[in-house]
Design an enzyme around this catalytic site. Structure first.
Site, PDB file in Angstrom:
ATOM      1  N   HIS A 175       7.083  12.101 -14.621  1.00  0.00           N
ATOM      2  CA  HIS A 175       6.439  13.360 -14.298  1.00  0.00           C
ATOM      3  C   HIS A 175       6.190  13.511 -12.798  1.00  0.00           C
ATOM      4  O   HIS A 175       6.314  14.611 -12.246  1.00  0.00           O
ATOM      5  CB  HIS A 175       5.105  13.480 -15.048  1.00  0.00           C
ATOM      6  CG  HIS A 175       4.417  14.800 -14.835  1.00  0.00           C
ATOM      7  ND1 HIS A 175       4.986  15.990 -15.223  1.00  0.00           N
ATOM      8  CD2 HIS A 175       3.227  15.113 -14.256  1.00  0.00           C
ATOM      9  CE1 HIS A 175       4.165  16.994 -14.913  1.00  0.00           C
ATOM     10  NE2 HIS A 175       3.096  16.480 -14.318  1.00  0.00           N
TER      11      HIS A 175
ATOM     12  N   ASP B 274       9.819  12.315 -18.438  1.00  0.00           N
ATOM     13  CA  ASP B 274       8.513  12.921 -18.180  1.00  0.00           C
ATOM     14  C   ASP B 274       7.701  12.928 -19.476  1.00  0.00           C
ATOM     15  O   ASP B 274       8.103  13.554 -20.467  1.00  0.00           O
ATOM     16  CB  ASP B 274       8.720  14.356 -17.665  1.00  0.00           C
ATOM     17  CG  ASP B 274       7.438  15.002 -17.161  1.00  0.00           C
ATOM     18  OD1 ASP B 274       6.347  14.618 -17.610  1.00  0.00           O
ATOM     19  OD2 ASP B 274       7.549  15.921 -16.328  1.00  0.00           O
TER      20      ASP B 274
ATOM     21  N   SER C 221       4.368  20.677 -11.174  1.00  0.00           N
ATOM     22  CA  SER C 221       3.684  20.739 -12.458  1.00  0.00           C
ATOM     23  C   SER C 221       2.993  22.094 -12.638  1.00  0.00           C
ATOM     24  O   SER C 221       3.664  23.125 -12.641  1.00  0.00           O
ATOM     25  CB  SER C 221       2.709  19.564 -12.585  1.00  0.00           C
ATOM     26  OG  SER C 221       2.254  19.408 -13.905  1.00  0.00           O
TER      27      SER C 221
END
Length: 255
Positions: free
Chosen positions: A232, A202, A109
């Protein structure tokens, strides 16, 4: 690819920044390029992907380092004092001081954004890069006009998150550092092999960010792996097995 648990020592190691704040880290030594894991926003080095990768590296005799940015996890400092720039510098400090030779960056991320910034700062050291739901420029595409107005007037946004019992806090200083570090509008001068793992379910990082990033990277060795039912986190057993296979394949081709 099951990975047996290897229990880490209870207390991590620490490295002091020039300002005295201590960075917590866990390091396993071995042969080959060092895998350097970078957690996401308000995350730490004890997440399932980081631990599974560490366990695999230890079993394989490969070196790995994972860390908590200042203000996160076991490191000193306040989370709200951190910015994208300061956390990038945390990574660079440990890379320069604790690692010899080439590295494979693995960023989750926001950690994927940091991995790109680190690769740009240390091109001779970074031999490969893996992004897991990498989120470059999320201060741009991830914020509404109302969010930006609130940051300008209040200096921070506090919002609930499904990933923690604590709310997400975003400061204006962090947002400004992100805006100053945007990458997706221009070619990205990274030439090493890059693998982007991205779930199409996601809810936080649209999968199109991965394909846009792939198009911006200068490297000719870029692969985007879309996981149709992936979220995610990408922390299911199958997702972690894919991550390990991906890192292993890169470690085998890095000189």
């Amino acid at each position: 690819m099951p990975v047996a648990d290897i229990a880490p020592v209870d207390t991590p190691d620490f490295f002091a920044r020039p300002d005295g704040l201590r960075l917590a880290y866990r390091q396993h030594r071995g042969t080959g390029p060092t895998i350097l894991f970078l957690p996401g926003y308000m995350s730490d080095m004890e997440g399932s992907k980081a631990v599974a990768l560490h366990n695999w590296a230890a079993q394989q005799g490969r070196p790995l380092l994972r860390l908590d940015y200042v203000g996160c996890g076991a490191s000193d400092g306040r989370f709200e004092d951190g910015t994208l720039h300061s956390w990038r510098d945390d990574v660079l400090l440990l890379l320069d001081k604790l690692i010899q030779g080439p590295v494979i960056l693995v960023g989750s991320s926001m950690g994927g954004w940091l991995a790109l910034l680190v690769a740009l700062a240390r091109p001779a050291r970074v031999q490969a890069l893996v992004g897991i739901a990498a989120a470059p420029d999320f201060t741009d595409w991830g914020f509404t006009d109302a969010d930006k107005a609130l940051l300008a007037t209040e200096g921070r946004i506090v919002e609930p998150t499904p990933y923690s019992d604590q709310p997400y806090v975003t400061t204006h200083a962090f947002w400004e550092s992100g805006q100053a570090s945007r990458l997706l509008s221009n070619p990205i001068a990274i030439d090493c092999p890059v693998r982007l793992l991205q779930g199409q379910e996601d809810a936080d990082v649209p999968w199109q960010v991965a394909t846009r990033l792939a198009g911006r990277l200068r490297s000719s060795d870029v692969q985007t792996l879309l996981i149709k039912d992936g979220d995610h986190r990408l922390s299911r057993d199958a997702d972690i097995a894919l991550l390990i296979r991906t890192v292993a394949s890169l470690a085998d081709i890095v000189p």
